[in-house]
Design an enzyme around this catalytic site. Structure first.
Site, PDB file in Angstrom:
ATOM      1  N   LYS A   1      55.919  14.703  36.793  1.00  0.00           N
ATOM      2  CA  LYS A   1      54.828  15.312  37.554  1.00  0.00           C
ATOM      3  C   LYS A   1      54.565  16.742  37.081  1.00  0.00           C
ATOM      4  O   LYS A   1      53.403  17.173  36.990  1.00  0.00           O
ATOM      5  CB  LYS A   1      55.166  15.306  39.046  1.00  0.00           C
ATOM      6  CG  LYS A   1      54.144  16.031  39.940  1.00  0.00           C
ATOM      7  CD  LYS A   1      52.760  15.402  39.849  1.00  0.00           C
ATOM      8  CE  LYS A   1      51.701  16.212  40.596  1.00  0.00           C
ATOM      9  NZ  LYS A   1      51.905  16.249  42.042  1.00  0.00           N
TER      10      LYS A   1
ATOM     11  N   LYS B   1      51.805  27.045  41.791  1.00  0.00           N
ATOM     12  CA  LYS B   1      53.215  26.793  42.122  1.00  0.00           C
ATOM     13  C   LYS B   1      53.831  25.802  41.148  1.00  0.00           C
ATOM     14  O   LYS B   1      54.943  26.007  40.646  1.00  0.00           O
ATOM     15  CB  LYS B   1      53.317  26.290  43.560  1.00  0.00           C
ATOM     16  CG  LYS B   1      54.704  25.889  44.023  1.00  0.00           C
ATOM     17  CD  LYS B   1      54.977  24.391  43.923  1.00  0.00           C
ATOM     18  CE  LYS B   1      54.070  23.577  44.819  1.00  0.00           C
ATOM     19  NZ  LYS B   1      54.385  22.121  44.748  1.00  0.00           N
TER      20      LYS B   1
END
Length: 289
Positions: free
Chosen positions: A172, A241
């Site tokens: 991911k 992030k």
């Protein structure tokens, strides 16, 4: 296998995912910090109004979809968290995007309680969450993955067991690193073309049918930039992030990310300038200024 499910984190991704489980006739209890989202889940046929400890006591499967690593730490590993109140035989699936190191920490603490943990970060945006077409990248024990596969198949179309705990998060993070690259490319290319006098719709049509085409370009332009609407499908602060975590992962292994570091820095500037809660496509707006 039919079981009672607790779904913690009813944000842009979690709410439609939890709704899809309800539509599939599962008994689902939802919990969210913002009670407005929890009410939307109740209105869609889910259950709400429970504390976290009550959900853990009630449910066989616990799913979390949380924005930041500190949220995962608090909800799963905190003094009043899931593992604290968990029991032998429960399943725990985290759809959040965090570091593989945190995944491994959760895996070890969950194992001590006899709980079975999978890291299962997702890709496909809120549109994929609503349509049940997400890509789901799962790390953890293969037999646990196979037990949970029927639930994953309700939420997504492209479901992969990647390997050991944390490996789903690695894939991911690589995915979102590339999403960051594409987001930067879209912003720079559109700004250049427009400031040189080319109509943005014409520019999109040509690039869409050329080698510059990408799913990120289509998403950003058709759903956000062309409409001048930036209600987040995926907020820029969350992409930043993820880029930051990917950079930290690379630094740990002494792997160079020259473009990645530049994109991360640009994204931070955009977040700091007030675009953090906008969709990630709003990087275009920041560069346009």
């Amino acid at each position: 296998m039919s079981a009672k499910i607790g779904f913690i984190g009813l944000g842009a991704m979690g709410l439609p995912m939890a709704k899809n489980l309800v539509k599939a006739n599962y008994d689902v209890i939802g919990l969210n910090r913002s009670k407005g989202k929890e009410q939307l889940f109740i209105d869609a046929g889910g259950k709400g109004g429970y504390t976290l400890s009550e959900i853990v006591q009630e449910c066989d499967i616990l799913m979390t979809c949380l924005p930041f690593p500190h949220d995962v730490e608090e909800v799963i590993l905190g003094d009043e968290g899931i593992v604290k109140h968990g029991r032998n035989g429960q399943y725990l699936i985290d759809f959040s995007t965090v570091s593989p190191t945190l995944n491994q920490k959760v895996y070890e603490k969950a194992n001590e309680k006899g709980m079975k943990f999978l890291d299962a970060p997702i890709s496909g945006g809120n549109f994929g969450a609503e349509e049940g077409t997400l890509s789901i990248m799962v790390g953890g024990d293969k037999e646990v993955f196979e037990s949970m596969l029927p639930y994953f198949q309700i939420l997504g179309e492209n479901i992969y067991h990647v390997g050991k705990c944390g490996s789903g998060s690695i894939v991911k993070l690589v995915n979102n690193l590339m999403v960051g690259f594409h987001t930067q490319a879209v912003a720079e290319a559109l700004n250049l073309g427009e400031k040189m006098g080319v109509d943005s719709d014409v520019l999109f049509d040509i690039l869409h049918s050329s080698y510059a085409q990408s799913r990120v370009f289509d998403r950003h332009y058709e759903n956000f930039i062309s409409k001048n609407e930036y209600e987040p499908g995926f907020a820029m602060k969350l992409l930043h992030k993820d880029l930051k975590i990917a950079g930290e992962l690379a630094d740990e292994k002494n792997i160079p990310l020259p473009i990645g570091k530049q994109v991360t820095a640009m994204m931070k500037e955009a977040v700091d300038s007030g675009h953090g809660d906008d969709d990630m496509s709003a990087l275009y707006l920041y560069l346009k200024k």
